[in-house]
Design a protein around this motif. Sequence first.
Motif, PDB file in Angstrom:
ATOM      1  N   ASP A   1      30.613 -28.749 -23.956  1.00  0.00           N
ATOM      2  CA  ASP A   1      31.132 -27.378 -23.972  1.00  0.00           C
ATOM      3  C   ASP A   1      32.492 -27.432 -24.667  1.00  0.00           C
TER       4      ASP A   1
ATOM      5  N   TYR B   1      29.352 -22.451 -21.643  1.00  0.00           N
ATOM      6  CA  TYR B   1      28.065 -22.628 -22.320  1.00  0.00           C
ATOM      7  C   TYR B   1      28.121 -23.881 -23.193  1.00  0.00           C
ATOM      8  N   LEU B   2      27.017 -24.624 -23.222  1.00  0.00           N
ATOM      9  CA  LEU B   2      26.986 -25.886 -23.958  1.00  0.00           C
ATOM     10  C   LEU B   2      26.817 -25.648 -25.451  1.00  0.00           C
TER      11      LEU B   2
END
Length: 561
Positions: free
Chosen positions: A293, A299-300
């Motif tokens: 992230d 969110y990755l």
Amino acid sequence: MYRLICIAILCLNPLLLKSQGFVDHTQAAGVDHFFEVYEGMFGGGVAVLDYNNDGYEDLYLTGGMQEDQLLENLKDGTFKNVFHQANLKVALGFVTQGVATADFNRDGWMDLFITTITTKGSKKTIPRAQNLIFINQGDGSFLEKSKSFGISENESFSTGIAIGDFNLDGYPDVYVGNYFTDYDGGLKEISDATIVNAGKTAKGYLYENKGGEKFVEVSKKYKLDHRGFSFGGIFTDFDNDHDLDLIVNNDFGYKAKPNYLLENRYPKKEFRYVEKDYQMDLRINAMGGATADINADGYLDYFITNIRFNRFMIQQPEEKIFEDQAEALGTQFFTISWGANFNDFDQDGDMDLFVSNGDLNPNCVPMYNFYFENNQGRYTEESSKMGLKDYGIGRGSVVFDLENDGDMDLLVVSQKPIRPYGPPSITRLYKNEATVGNYLQVKLKGNASTLSAFGARIQVYSDSLYINHEIDGGNTSHISHNSRIAHFGLGEREKIDSLKVTWPGGVNQTLYQLVPNQRLEIEELTPFKKTSDWSYKWVLGSLLLSLLFLFLKYRKILLPN
């Protein structure tokens, strides 16, 4: 006087000290390895595992035409090759490629999954063979169980292995990437023209683990119907819904099949192709990848290696797309890349990036590896300064803690050149001397989840610092498997405000007010562990008896005339 003032300033702020970079520790550690290709190009991989449960991380390296190696960590910065003592000799009959590790039968010992492309000796006309499973016996040895686990009849040209519990039953499942079903030419002759004319893209294998005793190939059942010249997949929860999705990396994506992004529809038994919706249908020579992230938005993001220019795919959650920001972030260099590893190597509080580079073999044009230092959100290539500018034919790479000293070290697999010229090309172990800040390590033990907690998310909060980390399930980097120990650089911060673990399925555990410079071991809390022991049965029986007693006592109230 000026010199004294400078020394005083540096003492007050240790983060201003110049890091020493990495030290080539290969020879001192007793590592003697290179990957020898079968004709050209493909392999090899390395996996990190503690095979003997002594608390120190060991390494399994595939050898291709050479012997594989199981390197036991001797706890003093050196290794011993115990491949033969560990009863792994079945692998000697195969040209091995990739490797990943998991406790497939949940007995507390790490097992091995190894991919192959053909057999040694009397080679098959079509370069393909079965893959291998070795089950750890807990006494320093392994037992080859490919047939009883149901994978020996599936013969293909296999590459990368991803491990993750996609059905949330607590047992590690597997995705295997396959490259060819059929190819008549020599591997050293592979080019755009030969690939397209061959037209023999392969299906991947999706293996569901049945109680730790057998794998069943379920790609059709889960609606996977794709093909490609694949270097494998990455199990990852890209959409934050607490189940594991799948990214599939494909070579020659611009002329054959692009990358795929498959959304797990759990509890439905299906995956849905969403790569076009999310703009992840990359038409590139995708060799491998890394997960982090980067912008700390929860969110990755994904770094995907490639021939020519790598892709740095940053997730835009509001628009539900990924955007390639390699140029904006400073990582857009012309190269041929394979492995990639995110880590805060210098422990200053941000995520750095290592990229393993190497030409196609037998071309063997020297290419050095990249080390991208994170400077306030933009990357600067500093491999020379950091002691990582090796010109070998790099392939898979892993990060792990060699000496349990808190920082993460690096091993890079290199191929032996087919043509006998150019710079040395050997597998290298680099010891990390670059750290300047504090750290925290976290090792998870699952109960309802897999024992290695593949896909679990760890979120660390320290003052203004936020780090979001996913436990690696294999085939990040290139056909390799990193350490499952999560590592967090903290800079000068002297406390962790909170640490939140989100286990696969969505159950959370939070710890508060932690001190840095330690390794935490966190076990998943569940009402009942997944076990058949008598304590579980006794508790359940007692509960049923109590309910029966209450019913009999109050039955006149509950059941009036």
